[in-house]
Every structure is written in C-alpha cells, then in structure tokens.
Motif scaffolding. Structure first.
Motif, PDB file in Angstrom:
ATOM      1  N   SER A 304       0.748   6.266   2.505  1.00 35.48           N
ATOM      2  CA  SER A 304       0.235   5.040   3.106  1.00 35.48           C
ATOM      3  C   SER A 304      -0.172   5.242   4.554  1.00 35.48           C
ATOM      4  N   GLY A 305       0.246   6.368   5.163  1.00 40.52           N
ATOM      5  CA  GLY A 305       0.189   6.499   6.613  1.00 40.52           C
ATOM      6  C   GLY A 305       1.426   5.854   7.200  1.00 40.52           C
ATOM      7  N   PHE A 306       1.659   6.045   8.474  1.00 42.00           N
ATOM      8  CA  PHE A 306       2.862   5.488   9.095  1.00 42.00           C
ATOM      9  C   PHE A 306       2.733   3.973   9.196  1.00 42.00           C
ATOM     10  N   VAL A 307       3.745   3.280   8.650  1.00 38.31           N
ATOM     11  CA  VAL A 307       3.694   1.816   8.557  1.00 38.31           C
ATOM     12  C   VAL A 307       5.044   1.229   8.941  1.00 38.31           C
ATOM     13  N   SER A 308       5.064  -0.092   9.108  1.00 36.27           N
ATOM     14  CA  SER A 308       6.309  -0.798   9.403  1.00 36.27           C
ATOM     15  C   SER A 308       7.153  -0.926   8.142  1.00 36.27           C
ATOM     16  N   ARG A 309       8.399  -1.395   8.296  1.00 33.47           N
ATOM     17  CA  ARG A 309       9.280  -1.583   7.141  1.00 33.47           C
ATOM     18  C   ARG A 309       8.666  -2.593   6.169  1.00 33.47           C
ATOM     19  N   ALA A 310       8.126  -3.699   6.697  1.00 27.61           N
ATOM     20  CA  ALA A 310       7.540  -4.723   5.820  1.00 27.61           C
ATOM     21  C   ALA A 310       6.369  -4.162   5.037  1.00 27.61           C
ATOM     22  N   TRP A 311       5.532  -3.374   5.690  1.00 31.48           N
ATOM     23  CA  TRP A 311       4.390  -2.802   4.992  1.00 31.48           C
ATOM     24  C   TRP A 311       4.815  -1.721   3.997  1.00 31.48           C
ATOM     25  N   ALA A 312       5.856  -0.960   4.333  1.00 29.92           N
ATOM     26  CA  ALA A 312       6.367   0.039   3.393  1.00 29.92           C
ATOM     27  C   ALA A 312       6.867  -0.632   2.115  1.00 29.92           C
ATOM     28  N   GLU A 313       7.569  -1.767   2.260  1.00 26.25           N
ATOM     29  CA  GLU A 313       8.024  -2.520   1.090  1.00 26.25           C
ATOM     30  C   GLU A 313       6.829  -2.991   0.262  1.00 26.25           C
ATOM     31  N   TRP A 314       5.773  -3.409   0.941  1.00 26.35           N
ATOM     32  CA  TRP A 314       4.577  -3.870   0.217  1.00 26.35           C
ATOM     33  C   TRP A 314       3.972  -2.713  -0.575  1.00 26.35           C
ATOM     34  N   TRP A 315       3.816  -1.543   0.040  1.00 23.81           N
ATOM     35  CA  TRP A 315       3.229  -0.396  -0.664  1.00 23.81           C
ATOM     36  C   TRP A 315       4.053  -0.033  -1.902  1.00 23.81           C
ATOM     37  N   VAL A 316       5.371  -0.045  -1.757  1.00 26.50           N
ATOM     38  CA  VAL A 316       6.240   0.347  -2.869  1.00 26.50           C
ATOM     39  C   VAL A 316       6.193  -0.675  -4.003  1.00 26.50           C
ATOM     40  N   ASN A 317       6.223  -1.946  -3.658  1.00 28.98           N
ATOM     41  CA  ASN A 317       6.386  -2.985  -4.681  1.00 28.98           C
ATOM     42  C   ASN A 317       5.073  -3.554  -5.207  1.00 28.98           C
ATOM     43  N   GLU A 318       3.982  -3.419  -4.475  1.00 24.24           N
ATOM     44  CA  GLU A 318       2.718  -3.997  -4.908  1.00 24.24           C
ATOM     45  C   GLU A 318       1.682  -2.949  -5.305  1.00 24.24           C
ATOM     46  N   PHE A 319       1.553  -1.899  -4.497  1.00 27.06           N
ATOM     47  CA  PHE A 319       0.495  -0.914  -4.761  1.00 27.06           C
ATOM     48  C   PHE A 319       0.931   0.153  -5.762  1.00 27.06           C
ATOM     49  N   LEU A 320       2.097   0.741  -5.557  1.00 28.51           N
ATOM     50  CA  LEU A 320       2.507   1.866  -6.413  1.00 28.51           C
ATOM     51  C   LEU A 320       2.633   1.491  -7.890  1.00 28.51           C
ATOM     52  N   PRO A 321       3.114   0.280  -8.262  1.00 27.76           N
ATOM     53  CA  PRO A 321       3.239  -0.024  -9.695  1.00 27.76           C
ATOM     54  C   PRO A 321       1.942  -0.486 -10.354  1.00 27.76           C
ATOM     55  N   THR A 322       0.827  -0.502  -9.629  1.00 27.48           N
ATOM     56  CA  THR A 322      -0.403  -1.056 -10.186  1.00 27.48           C
ATOM     57  C   THR A 322      -0.818  -0.344 -11.468  1.00 27.48           C
ATOM     58  N   ARG A 323      -1.363  -1.113 -12.396  1.00 27.38           N
ATOM     59  CA  ARG A 323      -1.813  -0.552 -13.674  1.00 27.38           C
ATOM     60  C   ARG A 323      -3.261  -0.075 -13.624  1.00 27.38           C
ATOM     61  N   ARG A 324      -4.054  -0.624 -12.713  1.00 25.99           N
ATOM     62  CA  ARG A 324      -5.462  -0.219 -12.605  1.00 25.99           C
ATOM     63  C   ARG A 324      -5.832  -0.123 -11.140  1.00 25.99           C
ATOM     64  N   ALA A 325      -6.586   0.920 -10.803  1.00 27.29           N
ATOM     65  CA  ALA A 325      -7.006   1.108  -9.412  1.00 27.29           C
ATOM     66  C   ALA A 325      -8.320   1.871  -9.370  1.00 27.29           C
ATOM     67  N   TRP A 326      -9.032   1.692  -8.269  1.00 27.34           N
ATOM     68  CA  TRP A 326     -10.274   2.410  -8.017  1.00 27.34           C
ATOM     69  C   TRP A 326     -10.229   2.921  -6.580  1.00 27.34           C
ATOM     70  N   MET A 327     -10.790   4.101  -6.339  1.00 27.39           N
ATOM     71  CA  MET A 327     -10.815   4.696  -5.007  1.00 27.39           C
ATOM     72  C   MET A 327     -12.266   4.944  -4.606  1.00 27.39           C
ATOM     73  N   GLU A 328     -12.575   4.688  -3.339  1.00 24.87           N
ATOM     74  CA  GLU A 328     -13.939   4.881  -2.858  1.00 24.87           C
ATOM     75  C   GLU A 328     -14.211   6.375  -2.657  1.00 24.87           C
ATOM     76  N   VAL A 329     -15.265   6.846  -3.277  1.00 23.45           N
ATOM     77  CA  VAL A 329     -15.700   8.235  -3.133  1.00 23.45           C
ATOM     78  C   VAL A 329     -17.213   8.212  -2.932  1.00 23.45           C
ATOM     79  N   ASP A 330     -17.663   8.703  -1.789  1.00 26.31           N
ATOM     80  CA  ASP A 330     -19.109   8.762  -1.493  1.00 26.31           C
ATOM     81  C   ASP A 330     -19.782   7.396  -1.644  1.00 26.31           C
ATOM     82  N   GLY A 331     -19.094   6.358  -1.165  1.00 26.05           N
ATOM     83  CA  GLY A 331     -19.702   5.045  -1.156  1.00 26.05           C
ATOM     84  C   GLY A 331     -19.612   4.274  -2.460  1.00 26.05           C
TER      85      GLY A 331
END
Length: 376
Positions: A304-331
């Motif tokens: 995630s990059g260096f983040v606060s405790r609140a943001w770290a909790e968000w990354w763990v509980n909201e982003f990491l368990p996601t079932r579908r994701a897309w990443m930007e590559v070359d626009g």
C-alpha cells in the motif's frame, strides 16, 4: 389466527446483512408441523425488474416459533444480476436494488395427506447491495438501515486523507434515498475553485458509481460533497512512477478506486514438464529431451505504501479480500487478482515504525504486457 408474524425486516436493508423473519404458529399436536416461507425477490432499476423466488421450510419446536434468515436469497440474486466491469478505461455498470416480500403458511401431515393451515403475507421491503461488518452491527447505536443511509450515503469505508494524482479518475459508490430524483449531485472544492457534477440514478436506493476525472485543480487538499450531505476529504499529490492505480469491488460489492504507492517487484511463474523420447528406433539410436512449458504467469509483489493505522486497516479489510479488481497498465485497466499475504502485521508497539500492507497482484491472463506483436 393460528399463524402470526413476530418479527419482520426493516423497510430498508443491506442485502448481505441477516434479514430476519420470525413467525409463530399456535397449532399443536400436528404431525411434522412446519412453517413454509416463499421469499419473492425483484431486482429493480427504473422500469426494469427481474423476479426470483426461493422456498424455506422450518420445522417448529414446542414453542411453535420459526426464525428465518432470507438474506442469502436476496444477496445472491442481487449480486448475480448486477454487472460491473472495466473496458479499457471505461467503467460499465448495471446496478439494482432488491424489493422482496414473503408468503408464509403452516403445513402439517394428516395421515398421509399434507394439509395447509393459515397463511400470512408480509409487506414489501427494500435491500441494497453490501453489508455491515460484524463489529459494525454489534456496535451500531441504531439498527435501522434507512436511518443509517439518510438522504444520501457514500458506500465506502475509506478514511479521510486519500492521496490521488492530478488527472486520476475517481470512482465513488453512493446511494440516495430521495423519491423522484434521477441524479446525485456532487461538488469538488479546493480553495476558491469549485467543480460540480451529477451522477444519474434510475430510482431511489439504486446505487450509482460517481466517476470524475480530477483536472483543473492543483496539489493540495480537496473536499468532495456528495448529495449535499456526505463529505469526503482527499489530497492531490504529484504523480510519480511509484503509483499503481486500481479499480476494485469494495466491501459493499461496488466499484471503487484507489492508488497504491509502491516499489514493486515482478516475478514470472513458468511450469514445465520434460519428456525423454527416442529420436531413432535402432540398435545405436539415441534419445532426445522435449520440454513443454506453460504460458508464463506474472505476479507483482506490492504494498500500500506507508500509511496510517486507519488506512492500513482499510487496505486489509476492504482491498485485500476483493473478489474482482483491475489495474491500470499503459492507460487502460486490465483484470487482475489481488492475493493477500497470509499474515500482515500492522504494528508492533515494542518496535514502532511505519506501516505498509503487503500483497501480490496476478494478471488474469497469461504472459506480460510489454512483449507484444501489435503496436498501438
């Protein structure tokens, strides 16, 4: 009346929460006495609706009470109906709310015949995508979802202070509970600069994804007001090569965007199998080795990059368990799988330091993005 309703759902519910119906029969001395409930669900968006029904059967005990949770029926049907996908850089969505009701009846055996006793019909209820967490349900001061949503609510758990780059496109899920309104108004404010927009919603309580490209602003704090009541604060920062932009399904099952500040590493996994085969069938023949390799599969190690405790909790509980994701590559956005580390230590009070949440990203296709025959 022999059959009565003791508990019904609220007028508005999250589809993923327990949706409880409790009924009681006053019949006694009946063989195989049970309460049968048929849950009818409609996925609704403007003039469009699709129906589904599912039956529950509950054998009652000596108290005659049946407790049913129909949340799974509502949630599964709503999730299967909704469609959210990225095509290149464009987001395409088909979002709905669910309207459901139940018909309950007493059923028992009289000899070899099945007999239906009293019946009762509930009123109609509404459910929207998503759910509260277990802790949110335990600690909520008010269990009324309609009160929790109010007239408008951003369906996200992001803390304030999200960092975004100028030119990024924000995707913000929201829902509005205002009858007759076909738009959710939003406003971006940075100092004296104000930008406004509207996101179309076909009906009250049908979610919408607000998509807005952040242009015409500068680095610094940014406030976004949604529906005139819901405020979120972000910060525009200079764009760098260390930024990785994602679009993903959040804890409410709706599209949301986020940027990770990372120094990533790339690994290719290539499975192969070798076979020894004769090259010539003769007394002095020799053999050769053939190797069959699967298509390479790319895996990025990121954080995630260096983040606060609140943001770290968000990354763990909201982003990491996601079932579908897309990443930007070359626009353009390409489908990926987010693979969490088995353990993510957020902090250790005996060893104070910065927090970064680690995860892996796998392309949903074989090969890479730089080795290609076609040219744009």
């Amino acid at each position: 009346m022999a059959l009565q309703l003791l508990q019904q759902p609220g007028a508005v519910n999250f589809a993923g929460d327990p949706i409880i119906v409790k009924a009681k029969t006053n019949l006694t001395g009946k063989t195989f006495l049970r309460i049968v409930a048929v849950c009818k669900v409609k996925a609704v968006a403007s003039n469009e609706s699709v129906e589904h029904s599912e039956e529950y059967s509950y054998s009652v005990g000596t108290d005659g009470i049946a407790t049913l949770n129909v949340g799974h029926t509502v949630q599964t049907f709503l999730e299967n109906k909704m469609e959210q996908k990225m095509q290149g850089g464009s987001l395409s969505t088909s979002l709905y709310k669910a309207v459901f009701s139940l018909a309950l009846r007493e059923v028992y055996l009289d000899g070899t015949l099945e007999v239906t006793g009293d019946t009762v019909q509930t009123e109609s209820f509404t459910a929207i995508p998503g759910s509260l967490t277990e802790y949110e349900r335990m600690s909520a001061s008010n269990h009324d979802t309609e009160t929790l949503i109010g007239t408008c609510r951003i369906l996200s758990r992001k803390p304030d202070g999200e960092r975004i780059a100028l030119g990024d496109t924000l995707h913000i899920p929201a829902v509005q509970n205002v009858s007759g309104s076909s738009n959710i108004a939003y406003k971006l404010t940075q100092g004296s600069t104000v930008k406004t927009g509207n996101a179309y919603t076909p009906d009250a309580l049908v979610p919408v994804i607000i998509s807005h490209q952040v242009t015409g602003l500068s680095n610094g704090d940014l406030s976004i007001l949604v529906g005139g009541v819901e405020l979120t604060r972000k910060r525009i920062v200079p764009a760098t090569d260390d930024m990785r932009r994602f679009v993903f399904l959040n804890g409410f099952g709706l599209v949301e965007s986020v940027t990770a500040f990372v120094r990533e590493s790339l690994t290719y996994n290539i499975s192969s199998e070798s076979f020894i085969v004769p090259s010539d069938i003769s007394y002095d023949g020799n053999t050769s080795v053939l190797n069959y390799a699967d298509s390479p599969k790319a895996t990025f190690a990121m954080s995630s990059g260096f983040v606060s405790r609140a943001w770290a909790e968000w990354w763990v509980n909201e982003f990491l368990p996601t079932r579908r994701a897309w990443m930007e590559v070359d626009g353009r956005y390409v489908p990926v799988a987010i693979v969490p580390e088995e353990k993510n230590q957020l902090f250790d009070r005996s060893k104070p330091g910065l927090i970064a949440v680690k995860f892996n990203v796998k392309y949903a296709f074989a090969g890479g993005t730089m080795n290609r025959f076609t040219r744009n």
